[in-house]
Design a protein around this motif. Structure first.
Motif, mmCIF file in Angstrom:
data_model
loop_
_atom_site.group_PDB
_atom_site.id
_atom_site.type_symbol
_atom_site.label_atom_id
_atom_site.label_comp_id
_atom_site.label_asym_id
_atom_site.label_seq_id
_atom_site.Cartn_x
_atom_site.Cartn_y
_atom_site.Cartn_z
ATOM 1 N N SER A 105 8.820 -7.151 1.127
ATOM 2 C CA SER A 105 8.159 -5.967 2.008
ATOM 3 C C SER A 105 9.460 -4.868 2.152
ATOM 4 O O SER A 105 8.853 -3.791 1.823
ATOM 5 C CB SER A 105 8.079 -6.553 3.451
ATOM 6 N N GLN A 106 10.774 -5.294 1.626
ATOM 7 C CA GLN A 106 11.605 -4.290 1.588
ATOM 8 C C GLN A 106 11.610 -3.774 0.306
ATOM 9 O O GLN A 106 11.729 -2.442 0.094
ATOM 10 C CB GLN A 106 12.946 -4.714 1.394
ATOM 11 N N LYS A 107 11.072 -4.217 -0.896
ATOM 12 C CA LYS A 107 10.667 -3.618 -2.082
ATOM 13 C C LYS A 107 9.620 -2.500 -1.911
ATOM 14 O O LYS A 107 9.746 -1.586 -2.527
ATOM 15 C CB LYS A 107 10.365 -4.796 -3.063
ATOM 16 N N PRO A 148 4.976 -3.476 10.836
ATOM 17 C CA PRO A 148 5.455 -4.279 9.696
ATOM 18 C C PRO A 148 4.784 -3.717 8.554
ATOM 19 O O PRO A 148 3.617 -3.480 8.233
ATOM 20 C CB PRO A 148 5.060 -5.820 10.284
ATOM 21 N N VAL A 149 5.634 -3.847 7.401
ATOM 22 C CA VAL A 149 5.064 -3.448 6.136
ATOM 23 C C VAL A 149 4.386 -4.350 5.527
ATOM 24 O O VAL A 149 3.020 -4.150 4.842
ATOM 25 C CB VAL A 149 6.437 -3.487 5.037
ATOM 26 N N TYR A 196 3.566 4.720 0.358
ATOM 27 C CA TYR A 196 4.305 3.407 0.193
ATOM 28 C C TYR A 196 3.361 2.763 -0.888
ATOM 29 O O TYR A 196 1.956 2.361 -0.419
ATOM 30 C CB TYR A 196 4.549 2.860 1.434
ATOM 31 N N PRO A 197 3.887 1.862 -1.748
ATOM 32 C CA PRO A 197 2.761 1.101 -2.509
ATOM 33 C C PRO A 197 2.629 -0.430 -1.925
ATOM 34 O O PRO A 197 2.949 -1.307 -2.293
ATOM 35 C CB PRO A 197 3.935 0.575 -3.754
ATOM 36 N N VAL A 198 1.835 0.018 -0.952
ATOM 37 C CA VAL A 198 1.120 -1.289 -0.156
ATOM 38 C C VAL A 198 0.173 -1.703 -1.113
ATOM 39 O O VAL A 198 -0.826 -1.065 -1.070
ATOM 40 C CB VAL A 198 1.066 -0.997 1.297
ATOM 41 N N ASP A 214 11.150 0.295 -0.267
ATOM 42 C CA ASP A 214 12.039 1.009 -1.267
ATOM 43 C C ASP A 214 11.170 1.680 -2.268
ATOM 44 O O ASP A 214 11.821 2.806 -2.970
ATOM 45 C CB ASP A 214 13.067 0.074 -1.858
ATOM 46 N N GLY A 215 10.197 1.667 -2.557
ATOM 47 C CA GLY A 215 9.216 2.099 -3.708
ATOM 48 C C GLY A 215 8.422 3.271 -3.196
ATOM 49 O O GLY A 215 7.723 3.547 -3.955
ATOM 50 N N ALA A 216 8.736 3.717 -1.837
ATOM 51 C CA ALA A 216 8.007 5.048 -1.590
ATOM 52 C C ALA A 216 8.286 6.158 -2.434
ATOM 53 O O ALA A 216 9.321 6.304 -2.886
ATOM 54 C CB ALA A 216 8.494 5.296 -0.160
ATOM 55 N N THR A 217 7.229 6.850 -2.538
ATOM 56 C CA THR A 217 7.234 8.262 -3.577
ATOM 57 C C THR A 217 6.744 9.443 -2.880
ATOM 58 O O THR A 217 5.846 9.235 -2.097
ATOM 59 C CB THR A 217 6.525 7.875 -4.421
ATOM 60 N N THR A 218 7.415 10.595 -3.091
ATOM 61 C CA THR A 218 6.897 11.821 -2.518
ATOM 62 C C THR A 218 5.575 12.516 -3.415
ATOM 63 O O THR A 218 6.072 12.438 -4.843
ATOM 64 C CB THR A 218 7.838 12.843 -2.402
#
Length: 225
Positions: free
Chosen positions: A194-196, A136-137, A177-179, A199-203
């Motif tokens: 949690s979906q946000k 779970p995120v 992931y911006p956790v 979706d906010g993942a960056t490389t």
């Protein structure tokens, strides 16, 4: 009659002398012409030889310059290769995973940890927790979305030292992931929240960093699972 004969003889002698003079002049002119042509030919030959010599010298200089340039490039390439080898060898004995964890922390969090370590060797630890795909995120939300792939969570010893959640792309980059270090509001504790995050993942590109910093972090590394 005798006078006429004498006169004719005189004229004959005179004409013979003129003829001889003209022949002498022609011969002289011919000799002079040939001498001039010979001199001109020698001059042309000398100029040609000098020109050929000049071209040969230029070719030699060009060849020498090319050889020097090639030697310089080979030397530079060898030096660069040696430096790179030296850098790689400086981390010999450390596993790829250990180096990755340290480099990711340095790339995302910097060297703030040094201040804690300077105060006390027990004030900082780099904790590693491996999360399988489907985790779970937001573990505090009952209907949280999950990570679609294996992830790694890096965290300091204390909450204020923050954390990093990422998956390795195995190409010198990670997907981060911006956790948050703490889920503190209602929005974060919903499925949409949690979906946000997902979706906010960056490389992010991970540099090689200073090998000494990598060693320092590996020395305080703790892998949970």
């Amino acid at each position: 009659m005798k006078k006429i004969l004498v006169l004719m003889a005189f004229l004959a002698i005179l004409l013979a002398g003129c003829g001889q003079k003209n022949v002498s002049t022609d011969v002289s002119n011919d000799v002079s012409k040939k001498a001039h042509e010979s001199t001109t030919e020698r001059s042309s030959t000398k100029i040609s030889e000098e020109s050929t010599s000049t071209f040969t010298t230029e070719e030699k200089l060009t060849s020498t310059s090319s050889e020097v340039s090639t030697t310089t490039k080979i030397t530079e390439a060898t030096t660069e290769s040696s430096v790179q080898l030296k850098v790689d060898n400086s981390l010999e004995g450390y596993s790829d995973d250990q180096i990755e964890y340290a480099r990711v922390w340095l790339a995302t969090m910097g060297t703030e940890y040094k201040r804690d370590l300077a105060a006390s060797q027990d004030a900082f630890a780099l904790n590693v927790y491996k999360q399988p795909a489907g985790t779970p995120v937001n573990p505090y939300a009952e209907n949280s979305v999950t990570f679609p792939e294996d992830t790694i969570m890096l965290s300091g010893k204390y909450g204020y030292q923050s954390l990093v959640v990422y998956s390795s792309n195995h190409d010198g980059t990670i997907t981060q992931y911006p956790v948050p270090s703490h889920f503190q509001n209602e929005e974060e504790n919903t499925r949409e929240g949690s979906q946000k995050i997902l979706d906010g993942a960056t490389t992010i590109s991970i540099p090689t960093n200073n090998p000494e910093d990598v060693k320092e972090l590996v020395s305080v590394l703790h892998v949970t699972n």
